[in-house]
Write an enzyme that holds these catalytic residues in place. Structure first.
Site, short mmCIF file in Angstrom:
data_model
loop_
_atom_site.label_atom_id
_atom_site.label_comp_id
_atom_site.label_asym_id
_atom_site.label_seq_id
_atom_site.Cartn_x
_atom_site.Cartn_y
_atom_site.Cartn_z
N SER A 87 37.43 43.60 31.66
CA SER A 87 38.23 42.37 31.74
C SER A 87 39.01 42.38 33.22
O SER A 87 40.23 42.34 33.31
CB SER A 87 39.10 42.42 30.77
OG SER A 87 38.51 42.24 29.40
N ALA A 281 49.33 37.24 36.76
CA ALA A 281 47.97 37.54 35.96
C ALA A 281 47.37 38.75 35.33
O ALA A 281 47.65 39.85 36.24
CB ALA A 281 46.91 36.46 36.43
N LYS A 282 46.83 38.91 34.23
CA LYS A 282 46.21 40.14 33.67
C LYS A 282 44.68 39.50 33.31
O LYS A 282 44.44 38.47 33.15
CB LYS A 282 46.89 40.86 32.65
CG LYS A 282 48.40 41.29 33.09
CD LYS A 282 48.96 42.28 32.01
CE LYS A 282 49.22 41.50 30.64
NZ LYS A 282 50.04 42.32 29.96
N GLY A 283 44.05 40.66 33.00
CA GLY A 283 42.60 40.16 32.43
C GLY A 283 42.83 40.06 30.96
O GLY A 283 43.58 40.38 30.31
N GLY A 285 39.16 38.90 29.35
CA GLY A 285 38.06 38.33 28.95
C GLY A 285 37.73 39.17 27.53
O GLY A 285 37.26 38.30 26.68
N GLU A 286 37.64 40.32 27.50
CA GLU A 286 37.11 40.93 26.13
C GLU A 286 38.03 41.02 25.02
O GLU A 286 37.66 41.14 23.89
CB GLU A 286 36.50 42.52 26.55
CG GLU A 286 35.24 42.38 27.61
CD GLU A 286 35.07 43.76 28.32
OE1 GLU A 286 34.08 44.29 28.27
OE2 GLU A 286 36.12 43.74 29.17
#
Lengths: 340, 334, 152
Positions: A87, A281-283, A285-286
């Site tokens: 991510s 922002a951060k990640g 996705g997962e």
């Protein structure tokens, strides 16, 4: 009989590779027509990083997103951005793109200061124009690039970023990640106390993505992640027997269909600004896949009072657990036959 | 995985089709919709020299009612069955069973004849040739060992079609065209209970399924099909049951004049629960009776581990879905 | 064994010499270069290879091309007209109903065919219509949303 229950699960998820350097880089060029090109190795396999990186570049440059194109995932053209895993691309490549854009923009801002007889600090770039906030005078990106070019300067920039993840000690301990994603999901389920079937009624999924660069894409990631988590929780399983794979195809390894996702999935985006992230922002996705199965298992316990400690919670496993706990409930009692 | 080469014939009438089948002397396969056959051919479960297609025999594509019999051509697709107002009105359980087969992408191709002639399934058989090559060839695939039972000369692959239970419960007959002419037989006699060659055509009769004849149900007849599966779409049944009840009315309430219960997904053939039927006959329909009948029906099936579902769980599911189907057919509210 | 078949593909009449063992999917992708139709599981379990055959969605991996002789086939390439996306493609874009895109051609064709048969489907009917098309990315919600945007 059907019984309902609710369960909750939380996840803290480290963004980027664990306890090691994992840098990314990008190039940005502003062209004579006023548009910009981003080159970055970050591979988008559907999660929307290309769109978000374009948005980051456009916002940093002061361009409309429509005027920014991106080339990704081609090592003959694009600089190394590391893997699209962990991510990490929005946090890490997002920062690299932002830095590259800032460097390219610096060239035209300095040119604008000369042309407009002002100082860079008084200038503002928006929608492809640089404006002197004091005088209101403005000039387009395209003109600035032409003028700079005539003087032998090109509006190009390179940027890279490596997250401040600490090294791990010999026990595998340490501050392994520069930032973390936090999320909580609540599942409501209905358990059939005769068959053991679990139906997920709804899932509320709250995710701290830092600044949400593209909320629609983030909602898509949450909904898709929850759907995967639901499959993981209820039906998906790689079964082996003495080394033989028993679930080698989609006929045995079952992925939820549209009719198996009766649940309402309610994505909630929680924006806690990450100071080191691109625009905060951060990640993310997962992480949406991670808490779903646990929330479902907890909801099953809440509904029928049995723990199933092995995923997926197939109807057969839940049935067996209910039987072992003496909690199977037959709707219909056995009765004596009566002649009409 | 690509298909191996084969010859392909599209006879225009049944006689030519029967002749073509005879010319191939066993080394052929009939193709109707092809949705199950193509998967099997890709997995190299068989390698026929020729396929005989029934696509161009237009007489096999009609559905009609005559003299209290509804006749359905074997080449009617499941979509045809679903869109037939005659079937929706007179045989709603058949409509339900057709809806329960596969997915919306298969039903416009798959035929009712193909579902009736569906090969049996087993987790050791319905796999790629690569996967199967890690073990000795199983009996059904032409070898001499069953990996489920460890016996040499028997096959317990499971009958998994959704439609036949409903047809058997309605007392349907199948019309077969073969080298010795045309014959009809009750659908239950079409099946051999041999997992390797589950019906008379696979057993080598050289016949072609022409049509299905379903006696028009009496007004007091109610039939339902219940399917239990892992997902709500695509999957074959873990277990399915068709329940036909002919109801009578007495002062004391509804009672069972006649009944038929047929279970799929348990054994190499659809199983008629005859003892369960006996228990039902002439009895008043009450929840207690229904659960008892379901217990008996569950004891009449002998599931074996041909899928990832345990036989024990299948029996438990049988009790539940038979009870549910009986209630629905009997018009008993929850 | 070869055979000559006639297909109308995306409005164009084609006469094709094919091997009888070729699936419609193989003919579309390999003989006609229409790679918008995806090869997923190749055994009818995933729906990625969906095309419309005489207007009905079918798995083209389980259909011998020879059985499509004389029929009309619509693939995803046949939707956009004069460079303009089909309204259903636009709706998928706008609602975020595409992520990796592998299921999208099939989903969009199923959606188009559903609305032609039933212009006002309920959410349940939409779910039933796409129940043969597996999507791994979206959780189906944005896809259902895109189709619902045509329902009044």
């Amino acid at each position: 009989m059907k019984k309902r229950g609710k369960g909750i699960a939380c996840v803290i998820y480290g963004i980027g590779n664990t306890g090691m350097a994992n840098p990314s880089s990008a190039f940005v060029e502003i062209c004579v027509d006023g548009s910009a090109i981003v080159l970055c190795g970050a591979v988008d396999m559907g999660q929307g990083t290309s769109t978000a990186l374009v948005q980051i570049a456009a916002h940093e440059l002061g361009l409309d997103a429509e005027d920014v194109v991106i080339r990704t995932g081609n090592s003959a053209v694009t600089p190394d951005a590391g893997l699209s895993t962990a991510s990490r691309q929005i946090y890490i490549s997002g920062n690299a793109v932002k830095r590259a854009a800032a460097a390219a923009k610096q060239v035209i801002m300095e040119e604008a200061a000369t042309v407009l007889n002002g100082t860079v600090d008084d200038l503002e770039a928006r929608n492809g124009f640089v404006t002197d906030k004091k005088t209101g005078a403005q000039i387009s990106f395209g003109e600035l690039v032409s003028k700079a070019r005539a003087k032998g300067k090109l509006a190009v920039g390179a940027g890279s970023f490596n997250p401040a993840s600490g090294a791990l000690d010999e026990d595998g301990q340490g501050d392994a990640y520069a930032t973390y994603h936090y999320c909580t999901q609540i599942a409501e389920v209905e358990v059939d106390t005769e068959t053991g079937e679990v139906e997920v009624i709804s899932i509320v999924a709250a995710h701290d993505a830092g600044k949400a660069i593209n909320p629609q894409a983030i909602e898509g990631q949450i909904e898709g992640g929850v759907a995967m988590g639901l499959g993981y929780g209820l039906m998906e399983e790689v079964v082996t027997d003495q080394g033989y794979l028993k679930t080698p195809s989609l006929a045995e390894y079952l992925i939820p269909t549209s009719l198996d996702l009766a649940a309402t999935i309610r994505p909630l985006i929680v924006e806690v600004i990450e100071p080191t992230g691109p625009f905060g922002a951060k990640g993310m996705g997962e992480p949406p896949t991670c808490p779903t199965a646990a929330a479902i298992a907890n909801a099953v316990y809440d509904a029928v009072g049995v723990w199933v400690s092995e995923l997926p919670l197939t109807s057969e496993k839940v049935y067996n657990a209910l039987e072992k706990a003496g909690k199977l409930e037959k709707t219909d009692p056995l009765g004596a036959p009566a002649l009409a | 995985m690509r298909l191996l080469e084969f010859d392909y014939f599209e006879p225009r009438n049944l006689e030519d089709a029967v002749t073509k089948v005879r010319e191939f002397d066993g080394n052929y396969q009939i193709i109707a919709g092809g949705t199950d056959l193509l998967t099997a051919l890709k997995q190299r479960l068989s390698a026929p020299a020729g396929l005989v297609s029934l696509d161009h025999i237009s007489s096999l594509k009609d559905i009609w009612e005559e003299d209290d019999v509804i006749t359905i051509g074997a080449m009617c697709t499941l979509e045809d069955v679903l869109s037939s107002s005659l079937i929706a009105e007179k045989l709603p359980a058949l409509n339900q069973a057709a809806w329960d087969v596969g997915s919306p992408l298969l039903r416009p191709l798959a035929t009712i004849g193909g579902n009736i002639c569906l090969n049996t399934r087993c987790r050791f058989y319905n796999q790629s040739s690569f996967w199967r090559s890690s073990r000795d060839t199983c009996y059904k695939a032409g070898g001499n060992i069953c990996h489920v039972t460890n016996k040499r000369d028997s096959c317990v692959a499971t009958f998994s079609a959704d439609i036949p239970p409903v047809l058997i419960a309605h007392g349907a007959r199948v019309r077969l065209a073969g080298p010795k002419g045309v014959r009809t037989l009750p659908l239950e006699q079409f099946y051999t209970a041999d997992g390797r060659f589950p019906h008379v055509i696979m057993a080598g009769s050289g016949e072609i399924l022409q049509e299905i004849e379903v006696p028009l149900p009496a007004p007091q007849v109610s039939c339902v099909y219940h399917k239990f599966r892992m997902r709500e779409s695509i999957d074959f049944p873990v277990l399915g049951v068709a329940v036909m009840l002919k109801l009578g009315e007495k002062k004391s309430g509804k009672y069972c004049e006649d009944a038929c219960l047929v279970i799929t997904g348990a054994e190499p053939a659809p199983v008629e629960a005859v003892q369960a039927r006996e228990e039902l006959l002439h009895r008043r329909l009450e929840p207690g009776l229904l659960a008892r009948v379901a217990e008996i029906a569950a004891s009449e099936i002998h599931p074996i581990k041909t899928s990832l579902i345990s036989p024990r769980y299948k029996r438990e599911i049988a009790k539940i879905i038979v009870t549910d189907a009986l209630k629905k057919a009997g018009g008993i509210e929850e | 064994m070869e055979k000559t078949i006639r297909l109308t593909v995306n409005g164009e009449e084609k006469t094709l010499k094919i091997g009888v063992q070729q699936t419609l999917l193989e003919v579309l992708r390999e003989d006609l270069g229409l790679t918008g139709t995806k090869k997923g599981c190749n055994q009818g379990e995933c729906g990625a290879c969906t095309v419309l055959l005489d207007g009905k969605p079918v798995s083209s991996c389980l259909l011998l091309a020879v059985k499509a002789d004389g029929k009309t086939v619509l693939t995803i390439e046949g939707l956009a007209q004069a460079g303009e996306l089909h309204p259903m493609q636009q709706a998928f874009n706008e609602k975020g109903a595409i992520q990796c895109g592998f299921c999208s051609p099939g989903m969009i064709l199923v959606a188009k065919s559903l609305l032609e048969r039933n212009p006002n489907p309920s959410t349940q009917e939409i779910k039933e219509a796409i129940a043969g098309n597996i999507c791994r990315c979206t959780g189906y919600l944005q896809i259902i949303e895109a189709i619902r945007s045509f329902v009044s």
